[in-house]
Design a protein around this motif. Structure first.
Motif, PDB file in Angstrom:
ATOM      1  N   GLY A  38       0.707  -1.399  -0.036  1.00 22.63           N
ATOM      2  CA  GLY A  38       0.076  -0.083  -0.026  1.00 22.63           C
ATOM      3  C   GLY A  38       0.814   1.414  -0.101  1.00 22.63           C
ATOM      4  O   GLY A  38       0.512   2.111  -0.684  1.00 22.63           O
ATOM      5  N   VAL A  39       1.986   1.265   0.765  1.00 19.75           N
ATOM      6  CA  VAL A  39       2.746   2.411   0.868  1.00 19.75           C
ATOM      7  C   VAL A  39       3.643   2.590  -0.493  1.00 19.75           C
ATOM      8  O   VAL A  39       3.572   3.543  -1.044  1.00 19.75           O
ATOM      9  CB  VAL A  39       3.735   2.365   1.906  1.00 19.75           C
ATOM     10  CG1 VAL A  39       4.767   3.219   1.952  1.00 19.75           C
ATOM     11  CG2 VAL A  39       3.093   2.354   3.288  1.00 19.75           C
ATOM     12  N   TYR A  99       1.009   4.058  -2.876  1.00 15.22           N
ATOM     13  CA  TYR A  99       1.014   5.506  -2.315  1.00 15.22           C
ATOM     14  C   TYR A  99       1.962   6.343  -3.124  1.00 15.22           C
ATOM     15  O   TYR A  99       1.392   7.537  -3.572  1.00 15.22           O
ATOM     16  CB  TYR A  99       1.043   5.469  -0.983  1.00 15.22           C
ATOM     17  CG  TYR A  99       0.803   6.973  -0.429  1.00 15.22           C
ATOM     18  CD1 TYR A  99      -0.590   7.605  -0.615  1.00 15.22           C
ATOM     19  CD2 TYR A  99       1.716   7.747   0.028  1.00 15.22           C
ATOM     20  CE1 TYR A  99      -0.620   8.645   0.234  1.00 15.22           C
ATOM     21  CE2 TYR A  99       1.457   9.073   0.508  1.00 15.22           C
ATOM     22  CZ  TYR A  99       0.155   9.585   0.437  1.00 15.22           C
ATOM     23  OH  TYR A  99       0.028  10.853   0.935  1.00 15.22           O
ATOM     24  N   HIS A 118       1.211   6.242  -6.888  1.00 15.27           N
ATOM     25  CA  HIS A 118      -0.121   6.784  -7.245  1.00 15.27           C
ATOM     26  C   HIS A 118      -0.107   8.216  -7.946  1.00 15.27           C
ATOM     27  O   HIS A 118       0.478   9.207  -7.318  1.00 15.27           O
ATOM     28  CB  HIS A 118      -1.099   6.822  -6.025  1.00 15.27           C
ATOM     29  CG  HIS A 118      -2.332   6.757  -6.513  1.00 15.27           C
ATOM     30  ND1 HIS A 118      -3.277   7.836  -6.672  1.00 15.27           N
ATOM     31  CD2 HIS A 118      -3.292   5.610  -6.761  1.00 15.27           C
ATOM     32  CE1 HIS A 118      -4.428   7.379  -6.886  1.00 15.27           C
ATOM     33  NE2 HIS A 118      -4.434   6.079  -7.212  1.00 15.27           N
ATOM     34  N   GLN A 165      -0.367  12.841  -2.678  1.00 17.91           N
ATOM     35  CA  GLN A 165      -1.013  13.304  -1.466  1.00 17.91           C
ATOM     36  C   GLN A 165      -2.214  14.423  -1.681  1.00 17.91           C
ATOM     37  O   GLN A 165      -3.059  14.220  -0.792  1.00 17.91           O
ATOM     38  CB  GLN A 165       0.084  13.866  -0.421  1.00 17.91           C
ATOM     39  CG  GLN A 165       1.135  12.948  -0.225  1.00 17.91           C
ATOM     40  CD  GLN A 165       2.330  13.711   0.538  1.00 17.91           C
ATOM     41  OE1 GLN A 165       2.149  14.757   0.615  1.00 17.91           O
ATOM     42  NE2 GLN A 165       3.447  12.818   0.799  1.00 17.91           N
ATOM     43  N   ILE A 204      -6.103  12.241  -1.195  1.00 16.37           N
ATOM     44  CA  ILE A 204      -6.069  11.243   0.132  1.00 16.37           C
ATOM     45  C   ILE A 204      -7.376  11.028   0.333  1.00 16.37           C
ATOM     46  O   ILE A 204      -8.301  12.064   0.689  1.00 16.37           O
ATOM     47  CB  ILE A 204      -5.213  11.676   1.153  1.00 16.37           C
ATOM     48  CG1 ILE A 204      -3.801  11.596   0.897  1.00 16.37           C
ATOM     49  CG2 ILE A 204      -5.689  10.725   2.346  1.00 16.37           C
ATOM     50  CD1 ILE A 204      -3.031  11.985   2.125  1.00 16.37           C
ATOM     51  N   GLN A 239      -6.790   1.262  -4.350  1.00 11.59           N
ATOM     52  CA  GLN A 239      -6.329   2.723  -3.730  1.00 11.59           C
ATOM     53  C   GLN A 239      -5.511   2.447  -2.492  1.00 11.59           C
ATOM     54  O   GLN A 239      -5.561   1.517  -1.666  1.00 11.59           O
ATOM     55  CB  GLN A 239      -7.736   3.285  -3.207  1.00 11.59           C
ATOM     56  CG  GLN A 239      -8.699   3.664  -4.240  1.00 11.59           C
ATOM     57  CD  GLN A 239      -9.967   4.230  -3.708  1.00 11.59           C
ATOM     58  OE1 GLN A 239     -10.378   3.904  -2.424  1.00 11.59           O
ATOM     59  NE2 GLN A 239     -10.787   4.707  -4.628  1.00 11.59           N
ATOM     60  N   PRO A 240      -4.319   3.217  -2.718  1.00 11.23           N
ATOM     61  CA  PRO A 240      -3.418   2.689  -1.686  1.00 11.23           C
ATOM     62  C   PRO A 240      -3.817   2.823  -0.270  1.00 11.23           C
ATOM     63  O   PRO A 240      -3.508   2.097   0.653  1.00 11.23           O
ATOM     64  CB  PRO A 240      -2.079   3.748  -1.873  1.00 11.23           C
ATOM     65  CG  PRO A 240      -2.435   4.228  -3.275  1.00 11.23           C
ATOM     66  CD  PRO A 240      -4.092   4.323  -3.505  1.00 11.23           C
ATOM     67  N   GLU A 241      -4.705   3.683   0.076  1.00 16.87           N
ATOM     68  CA  GLU A 241      -5.120   3.773   1.452  1.00 16.87           C
ATOM     69  C   GLU A 241      -5.796   2.889   1.871  1.00 16.87           C
ATOM     70  O   GLU A 241      -5.693   2.488   2.902  1.00 16.87           O
ATOM     71  CB  GLU A 241      -5.905   5.415   1.664  1.00 16.87           C
ATOM     72  CG  GLU A 241      -5.165   6.458   1.309  1.00 16.87           C
ATOM     73  CD  GLU A 241      -5.023   6.859  -0.281  1.00 16.87           C
ATOM     74  OE1 GLU A 241      -5.647   6.222  -1.022  1.00 16.87           O
ATOM     75  OE2 GLU A 241      -4.287   7.818  -0.500  1.00 16.87           O
ATOM     76  N   ILE A 264      -3.584  -0.175   2.550  1.00 12.95           N
ATOM     77  CA  ILE A 264      -2.651   0.251   3.970  1.00 12.95           C
ATOM     78  C   ILE A 264      -3.961  -0.312   5.169  1.00 12.95           C
ATOM     79  O   ILE A 264      -3.400  -0.882   6.145  1.00 12.95           O
ATOM     80  CB  ILE A 264      -2.245   1.458   4.096  1.00 12.95           C
ATOM     81  CG1 ILE A 264      -1.071   1.655   3.072  1.00 12.95           C
ATOM     82  CG2 ILE A 264      -1.843   1.748   5.283  1.00 12.95           C
ATOM     83  CD1 ILE A 264      -0.663   3.225   3.013  1.00 12.95           C
TER      84      ILE A 264
END
Length: 150
Positions: A62-63, A66, A69, A73, A76, A93-95, A98
């Motif tokens: 995920g990081v 992120y 992506h 930032q 988000i 979606q990275p968030e 995570i």
């Protein structure tokens, strides 16, 4: 003619093969502790290790996503519900990925308690099975009644 055990010379002292073997074999954990307890502890140890490793891999993925992506930032959107997390994971979606890793990390000790219930029930240890069941119920109720989010 009786056969003498082979001797191993170490530091100018004679040690028989039998003595050397006894020195290598670890002592029993505890005479009062059943073999099943040791097996249960091994299973629980593996569950905890695998849970932490899987969650770490998911979080690292995920990081990594992120930072790769394109929205960076600025876009988000942190998911707050399980449905949002799973929809976000399907959309890469990275968030959300995570958050899934964090859910796996939080769920790992809960799975450990569930395995303990099964292990104690198989050993016919009703007291610890009931205590573990109570702990599991408290954990689950706290998850469902807990307030979170922004």
């Amino acid at each position: 003619m009786s056969e003498q055990p082979e001797t191993i010379h170490k530091n100018n002292s004679k040690i028989t093969n039998t003595q050397a073997l006894v020195a290598v074999v670890p002592p029993a954990m505890n005479d009062k502790q059943p073999i099943e307890d040791a097996g249960l502890m091994v299973v629980i140890g593996w569950v905890l290790q695998i849970g932490v490793l899987v969650s770490a891999v998911i979080i690292v993925l995920g990081v990594g996503l992120y930072f790769l992506h394109p929205s960076g930032q600025a876009g988000i959107q942190i998911p707050h519900t399980l449905i949002q997390i799973f929809q976000g994971v399907l959309a890469f979606q990275p968030e959300a990925i995570i958050a899934l890793g964090l859910i796996v990390l939080i769920a790992t000790p809960v799975v450990r308690v569930a395995i303990s219930i099964l292990g104690f029930a198989l050993e016919h240890d009703r007291t610890f099975a009931l205590i573990s069941l109570l702990v599991l119920l408290i954990l689950l109720v706290s998850f469902f009644l807990g307030k979170g989010g922004a």
